[in-house]
Design a protein around this motif. Structure first.
Motif, PDB file in Angstrom:
ATOM      1  N   ARG A 289       0.830  -1.200   0.000  1.00  0.00           N
ATOM      2  CA  ARG A 289       0.000   0.000   0.000  1.00  0.00           C
ATOM      3  C   ARG A 289       0.869   1.256   0.000  1.00  0.00           C
ATOM      4  N   TYR A 290       0.219   2.388  -0.231  1.00  0.00           N
ATOM      5  CA  TYR A 290       0.844   3.686  -0.079  1.00  0.00           C
ATOM      6  C   TYR A 290       0.492   4.240   1.293  1.00  0.00           C
ATOM      7  N   ALA A 291       1.457   4.857   1.925  1.00  0.00           N
ATOM      8  CA  ALA A 291       1.256   5.390   3.276  1.00  0.00           C
ATOM      9  C   ALA A 291       1.740   6.833   3.327  1.00  0.00           C
TER      10      ALA A 291
ATOM     11  N   GLU B 280      -2.115   1.557  -7.529  1.00  0.00           N
ATOM     12  CA  GLU B 280      -2.555   2.918  -7.824  1.00  0.00           C
ATOM     13  C   GLU B 280      -4.030   2.897  -8.265  1.00  0.00           C
ATOM     14  N   ALA B 281      -4.664   4.049  -8.184  1.00  0.00           N
ATOM     15  CA  ALA B 281      -6.098   4.124  -8.510  1.00  0.00           C
ATOM     16  C   ALA B 281      -6.363   4.328  -9.996  1.00  0.00           C
ATOM     17  N   ASP B 282      -5.431   4.979 -10.696  1.00  0.00           N
ATOM     18  CA  ASP B 282      -5.659   5.356 -12.088  1.00  0.00           C
ATOM     19  C   ASP B 282      -4.518   4.824 -12.946  1.00  0.00           C
ATOM     20  N   PHE B 283      -4.792   3.749 -13.692  1.00  0.00           N
ATOM     21  CA  PHE B 283      -3.752   3.113 -14.493  1.00  0.00           C
ATOM     22  C   PHE B 283      -3.492   3.832 -15.814  1.00  0.00           C
ATOM     23  N   SER B 284      -4.196   4.928 -16.061  1.00  0.00           N
ATOM     24  CA  SER B 284      -3.944   5.669 -17.303  1.00  0.00           C
ATOM     25  C   SER B 284      -2.626   6.438 -17.233  1.00  0.00           C
ATOM     26  N   TRP B 285      -2.096   6.659 -16.009  1.00  0.00           N
ATOM     27  CA  TRP B 285      -0.817   7.341 -15.865  1.00  0.00           C
ATOM     28  C   TRP B 285       0.314   6.329 -15.935  1.00  0.00           C
TER      29      TRP B 285
ATOM     30  N   VAL C  86      14.631   3.908  -9.370  1.00  0.00           N
ATOM     31  CA  VAL C  86      13.698   4.952  -8.962  1.00  0.00           C
ATOM     32  C   VAL C  86      12.453   4.827  -9.825  1.00  0.00           C
ATOM     33  N   THR C  87      11.281   4.691  -9.201  1.00  0.00           N
ATOM     34  CA  THR C  87      10.046   4.660  -9.975  1.00  0.00           C
ATOM     35  C   THR C  87       9.097   5.739  -9.479  1.00  0.00           C
ATOM     36  N   CYS C  88       8.544   6.477 -10.424  1.00  0.00           N
ATOM     37  CA  CYS C  88       7.608   7.561 -10.113  1.00  0.00           C
ATOM     38  C   CYS C  88       6.217   7.158 -10.555  1.00  0.00           C
ATOM     39  N   ARG C  89       5.244   7.398  -9.661  1.00  0.00           N
ATOM     40  CA  ARG C  89       3.870   6.982  -9.946  1.00  0.00           C
ATOM     41  C   ARG C  89       2.856   8.046  -9.527  1.00  0.00           C
ATOM     42  N   VAL C  90       1.796   8.173 -10.291  1.00  0.00           N
ATOM     43  CA  VAL C  90       0.608   8.901  -9.860  1.00  0.00           C
ATOM     44  C   VAL C  90      -0.242   7.898  -9.106  1.00  0.00           C
ATOM     45  N   VAL C  91      -0.620   8.229  -7.883  1.00  0.00           N
ATOM     46  CA  VAL C  91      -1.249   7.247  -7.002  1.00  0.00           C
ATOM     47  C   VAL C  91      -2.769   7.282  -7.069  1.00  0.00           C
ATOM     48  N   ASP C  92      -3.364   8.498  -7.086  1.00  0.00           N
ATOM     49  CA  ASP C  92      -4.829   8.564  -7.065  1.00  0.00           C
ATOM     50  C   ASP C  92      -5.354   9.570  -8.059  1.00  0.00           C
TER      51      ASP C  92
END
Length: 201
Positions: free
Chosen positions: A69-71, A123-128, A195-201
């Motif tokens: 999870r993300y915290a 993540e909530a949005d897999f379009s990113w 290093v991985t960058c993600r949009v989470v929500d």
């Protein structure tokens, strides 16, 4: 800087970052790690992971008996540091200016470390897309399919290489089978940083 190759939808830039850019990102990551020390996560099944990790950004990715999870806080209770501008600049160059990532996950692979085949799906949005940067020793990156099993393809990711996982590749299984310990001089004691960058929500 070299061009881009595509493998199963993964956009791979083998030598996207010159040495000076790698060194600048590494210096910024060391500042992050001083504020949010690396820790050794466990899977929800209690098995220790072979990588050590920390994060920067609004949230950080963690794994323990409670799950993946993300915290909003580091396991020690402290706030996550801001994502370095050197990393954000790369995101904006390759992903765009519409939105910055919420999380910058930093994984360290020591000698013998690996990462099993997995999907990035917390993540909530897999379009990113997910942006991945390799620093230090070479890692053997294996690309699978959108379901477990089947034939895979592998490529060595070298220091300064960047991968963009978007579109059909966003939920494709992938992993690091092994690293060539000591193959790069970027890290004085060897090892690989991813290093991985993600949009989470």
């Amino acid at each position: 800087m070299t061009g881009c190759m595509t493998i199963r939808g993964f956009q791979i830039y083998p030598e996207r970052l010159y040495l000076t850019a790698q060194q600048a990102i590494l210096q910024d990551l060391r500042h992050v790690i001083r504020q949010a020390p690396m820790f050794s996560p466990q899977t929800p099944y209690g098995k220790p992971m072979s990588v050590r990790m920390t994060s920067a950004g609004r949230v950080g990715w963690i794994s323990d008996r409670q799950g993946y999870r993300y915290a909003p806080q580091h396991p020690d209770g402290g706030a996550w540091p801001a994502i370095p501008e050197t990393v954000l600049g790369l995101w904006r160059d390759l992903i765009g200016m519409d939105r910055d990532p919420d999380c910058c996950l930093i994984n360290f692979y020591g000698e013998g470390a690996r990462m099993g085949m997995h999907q990035d799906r917390d993540e909530a949005d897999f379009s990113w897309p997910v942006l991945s940067v390799s620093l230090g020793d070479e890692g053997l990156f294996r690309i699978g399919n959108q379901t477990r099993g089947g034939k895979t393809e592998s490529i060595w990711l070298r220091s300064g290489g960047v991968v963009v996982m978007g579109g059909p590749a966003r939920l494709t299984y992938h992993g690091i089978d092994r690293i060539r310990f000591g193959s790069s001089s970027l890290l004085a004691k060897g090892g690989r940083i991813n290093v991985t960058c993600r949009v989470v929500d």
